[in-house]
Motif scaffolding. Structure first.
Motif, mmCIF file in Angstrom:
data_model
loop_
_atom_site.group_PDB
_atom_site.id
_atom_site.type_symbol
_atom_site.label_atom_id
_atom_site.label_comp_id
_atom_site.label_asym_id
_atom_site.label_seq_id
_atom_site.Cartn_x
_atom_site.Cartn_y
_atom_site.Cartn_z
ATOM 1 N N TYR A 33 -12.483 -7.810 5.049
ATOM 2 C CA TYR A 33 -13.205 -8.411 3.932
ATOM 3 C C TYR A 33 -12.541 -8.199 2.572
ATOM 4 C CZ TYR A 33 -16.815 -8.132 7.540
ATOM 5 O OH TYR A 33 -17.513 -8.241 8.709
ATOM 6 N N GLY A 34 -11.833 -7.081 2.401
ATOM 7 C CA GLY A 34 -11.287 -6.744 1.096
ATOM 8 C C GLY A 34 -12.314 -6.115 0.173
ATOM 9 N N PHE A 35 -13.571 -6.094 0.600
ATOM 10 C CA PHE A 35 -14.676 -5.503 -0.170
ATOM 11 C C PHE A 35 -15.457 -4.563 0.733
ATOM 12 C CE2 PHE A 35 -13.886 -8.780 -3.211
ATOM 13 C CZ PHE A 35 -14.551 -8.440 -4.385
ATOM 14 N N VAL A 36 -16.072 -3.551 0.136
ATOM 15 C CA VAL A 36 -16.955 -2.653 0.872
ATOM 16 C C VAL A 36 -17.946 -2.034 -0.113
ATOM 17 C CG1 VAL A 36 -15.361 -0.697 0.629
ATOM 18 C CG2 VAL A 36 -17.058 -0.692 2.476
ATOM 19 N N TYR A 37 -19.193 -1.911 0.318
ATOM 20 C CA TYR A 37 -20.191 -1.182 -0.463
ATOM 21 C C TYR A 37 -20.068 0.308 -0.134
ATOM 22 C CZ TYR A 37 -23.020 -5.458 -1.368
ATOM 23 O OH TYR A 37 -23.493 -6.679 -1.778
ATOM 24 N N ILE A 38 -20.054 1.135 -1.150
ATOM 25 C CA ILE A 38 -20.088 2.585 -0.969
ATOM 26 C C ILE A 38 -21.488 3.070 -1.343
ATOM 27 C CG2 ILE A 38 -19.142 4.802 -1.706
ATOM 28 C CD1 ILE A 38 -17.229 3.050 -0.023
ATOM 29 N N LYS A 39 -22.188 3.585 -0.358
ATOM 30 C CA LYS A 39 -23.549 4.059 -0.600
ATOM 31 C C LYS A 39 -23.523 5.125 -1.688
ATOM 32 C CE LYS A 39 -27.614 5.606 2.014
ATOM 33 N NZ LYS A 39 -28.424 4.395 1.730
ATOM 34 N N ASN A 40 -24.411 4.970 -2.665
ATOM 35 C CA ASN A 40 -24.403 5.876 -3.813
ATOM 36 C C ASN A 40 -25.599 6.818 -3.747
ATOM 37 O OD1 ASN A 40 -23.964 7.187 -6.186
ATOM 38 N ND2 ASN A 40 -24.440 5.453 -7.512
ATOM 39 N N ALA A 41 -25.365 8.000 -3.206
ATOM 40 C CA ALA A 41 -26.410 9.020 -3.150
ATOM 41 C C ALA A 41 -26.253 10.032 -4.276
ATOM 42 C CB ALA A 41 -26.377 9.724 -1.795
ATOM 43 N N ILE A 247 -10.311 -4.152 -2.830
ATOM 44 C CA ILE A 247 -8.866 -3.927 -2.811
ATOM 45 C C ILE A 247 -8.211 -4.832 -3.846
ATOM 46 C CG2 ILE A 247 -6.777 -4.026 -1.395
ATOM 47 C CD1 ILE A 247 -8.834 -1.910 -0.542
ATOM 48 N N GLY A 248 -7.281 -4.284 -4.614
ATOM 49 C CA GLY A 248 -6.545 -5.064 -5.598
ATOM 50 C C GLY A 248 -5.220 -5.572 -5.048
ATOM 51 N N ASP A 249 -4.620 -6.474 -5.806
ATOM 52 C CA ASP A 249 -3.356 -7.089 -5.382
ATOM 53 C C ASP A 249 -2.257 -6.064 -5.139
ATOM 54 O OD1 ASP A 249 -4.521 -9.549 -5.612
ATOM 55 O OD2 ASP A 249 -3.623 -10.030 -7.553
ATOM 56 N N LEU A 250 -2.222 -5.035 -5.977
ATOM 57 C CA LEU A 250 -1.143 -4.057 -5.846
ATOM 58 C C LEU A 250 -1.210 -3.345 -4.501
ATOM 59 C CD1 LEU A 250 0.282 -1.672 -8.483
ATOM 60 C CD2 LEU A 250 -0.459 -0.734 -6.296
ATOM 61 N N LEU A 251 -2.402 -2.898 -4.095
ATOM 62 C CA LEU A 251 -2.516 -2.193 -2.817
ATOM 63 C C LEU A 251 -2.290 -3.148 -1.650
ATOM 64 C CD1 LEU A 251 -2.986 0.582 -1.626
ATOM 65 C CD2 LEU A 251 -5.441 0.099 -1.549
ATOM 66 N N SER A 252 -2.693 -4.410 -1.823
ATOM 67 C CA SER A 252 -2.408 -5.398 -0.789
ATOM 68 C C SER A 252 -0.898 -5.622 -0.666
ATOM 69 C CB SER A 252 -3.112 -6.717 -1.114
ATOM 70 O OG SER A 252 -2.897 -7.671 -0.105
ATOM 71 N N TYR A 253 -0.248 -5.801 -1.799
ATOM 72 C CA TYR A 253 1.219 -5.962 -1.831
ATOM 73 C C TYR A 253 1.897 -4.761 -1.186
ATOM 74 C CZ TYR A 253 5.880 -6.269 -4.015
ATOM 75 O OH TYR A 253 7.231 -6.313 -4.251
ATOM 76 N N TRP A 254 1.415 -3.568 -1.553
ATOM 77 C CA TRP A 254 2.022 -2.320 -1.094
ATOM 78 C C TRP A 254 1.895 -2.157 0.417
ATOM 79 C CZ3 TRP A 254 0.574 2.787 -4.093
ATOM 80 C CH2 TRP A 254 1.665 3.663 -4.067
ATOM 81 N N THR A 255 0.798 -2.691 0.986
ATOM 82 C CA THR A 255 0.563 -2.558 2.427
ATOM 83 C C THR A 255 0.943 -3.830 3.183
ATOM 84 O OG1 THR A 255 -1.758 -3.210 2.150
ATOM 85 C CG2 THR A 255 -1.271 -0.835 2.123
ATOM 86 N N ASN A 256 1.855 -4.604 2.610
ATOM 87 C CA ASN A 256 2.340 -5.827 3.258
ATOM 88 C C ASN A 256 1.225 -6.819 3.574
ATOM 89 O OD1 ASN A 256 5.005 -4.970 3.208
ATOM 90 N ND2 ASN A 256 4.945 -4.096 5.266
ATOM 91 N N GLY A 257 0.163 -6.812 2.763
ATOM 92 C CA GLY A 257 -0.931 -7.744 2.965
ATOM 93 C C GLY A 257 -1.929 -7.310 4.018
ATOM 94 N N LEU A 258 -1.752 -6.134 4.602
ATOM 95 C CA LEU A 258 -2.698 -5.668 5.620
ATOM 96 C C LEU A 258 -4.081 -5.458 5.004
ATOM 97 C CD1 LEU A 258 -3.396 -4.625 8.452
ATOM 98 C CD2 LEU A 258 -2.557 -2.365 7.743
ATOM 99 N N LEU A 259 -4.152 -4.744 3.891
ATOM 100 C CA LEU A 259 -5.413 -4.601 3.178
ATOM 101 C C LEU A 259 -5.588 -5.839 2.302
ATOM 102 C CD1 LEU A 259 -5.409 -0.822 2.179
ATOM 103 C CD2 LEU A 259 -6.089 -1.913 4.331
#
Length: 360
Positions: A33-41, A247-259
């Protein structure tokens, strides 16, 4: 009415949780998805901290125009940007974004290192603490990504985001005025509050207020725009809405588009052609009122080379240009070079027409 986006909700700070399993779930969400909710407790960032920072945001945007103009955004990506200053989707937008923003860089000894409006000077220490908490949470997420991707060492990403190192990391306040005050907006012409775009950095933390709709993502599986509720099912009774991470473009670029770096936007309404007075969207959330959001854009240290990630899974994914991610032919840029390339496309007025046009 469009169906809401399908985004997993993960609790990364639950006591006794299997961190390897949490890391796997986090990576799966980022890949799919490229997105995730992080439960905020409240274990990483408390609801009180979030409420306080939104109060500061309101104070800032209610300041006199002259006070904000003295802090106009510069090429270091810090300062105030007025209505229509940004054009996040220059190929499609008739006019710039219907929003104001304020970007905070670093703080030293609880003080901003840039000009800020006088009205928020008393809250500098509070903002510094919040920014630090955001960066710590991002590094926690990046460590989990390292574990989930089998990176050796797992702290590879975390080390690249060391606190205090010069970077493009930004704490950002955003204000979207009510639709009935934006007389020049034309929904028939496709005007939006914030144009379709993907983020530039590693990971983004988004904090929103209950009831304030508008965010949509381009669903990777369907190619359709889908609203992203502030309070997804199962979080209604939580002390604070979950933190939305993407996930931002930089981390996607860095991981060859995997993320996956997923395209998103902020609209005036989640209905294609709303009737007059129709402003309620999914789950009772509305686009009728002002919309405030607080964002933390996390970047690696400026001089970090975006070279191969020591992960078999990343290496085996290869570089794909057709999957909708930010991966390009593999060339080693630094984090700063990657960010500057993207900023030139966003702030056309500041950089002139020599900036590269973003393909979002």
């Amino acid at each position: 009415m469009a169906a809401t986006a399908t985004i997993p909700i993960i609790d990364i700070s639950a006591e006794g949780a299997d961190q390897a399993q949490v890391a796997k779930e986090l990576v799966d969400a980022a890949v799919e998805y490229g997105f995730v909710y992080i439960k905020n407790a409240g274990r990483d960032i408390s609801p009180e901290q979030i409420d306080n920072v939104f109060n500061v945001s309101r104070t800032l945007f209610e300041a006199p125009l002259e006070e904000k103009q003295r802090c106009k955004i510069e090429k270091n990506n810090q300062g105030w940007s007025g209505m229509h200053t940004e054009t996040l989707d220059p190929k499609s937008q008739r006019v710039g974004d219907f929003k104001e923003g304020f970007n905070f860089g670093t703080f030293e000894n609880g003080k901003a290192t840039q000009p800020i409006p006088q009205s928020i000077e008393p809250y500098q220490a509070q903002l510094a603490t919040f920014r630090e908490a955001c960066h710590d949470l991002c590094r926690k997420l990046l460590l989990l990504f390292g574990v989930g991707l089998g990176v050796d060492p797992p702290g590879f990403f975390t080390d690249a985001h060391a606190p205090g190192a010069p970077s493009g990391s930004i704490l950002r306040f955003l204000y979207y005025p009510p639709p009935d005050t934006t007389a020049t907006a034309s929904r028939e012409d496709g005007d939006v509050r914030a144009g379709a775009h993907s983020d530039y950095g590693s990971v983004t933390l988004l904090f929103r207020l209950r009831g304030q709709a508008g965010l949509e993502i381009l669903e990777p599986r369907t190619g359709a725009w889908a609203p992203v509720p502030v309070t997804p099912p199962g979080t209604e009774t939580d002390a604070a809405p979950p933190i939305l991470v993407n996930i931002g473009d930089l981390l996607s670029y860095w991981t060859n588009g995997l993320l996956r770096s997923t395209v998103h936007r902020v609209t005036f309404s989640s209905s294609p052609s709303p009737s007059p007075g129709t402003t309620t969207t999914n789950g009772g959330e509305s686009t009728a009122d002002p919309r405030y959001s607080v964002v933390y854009f996390c970047h690696p240290a400026d001089d970090t080379p975006l070279s191969a990630v020591p992960s078999r899974r990343v290496a085996s994914h290869g570089t794909t240009a057709s999957d909708g991610n930010a991966a390009r032919a593999r060339e080693v840029l630094t984090a700063r070079e990657h960010l500057q390339m993207r900023l030139r496309a966003t702030y056309l007025q500041m950089y002139g027409d020599g900036g590269e046009q973003a393909s979002k």
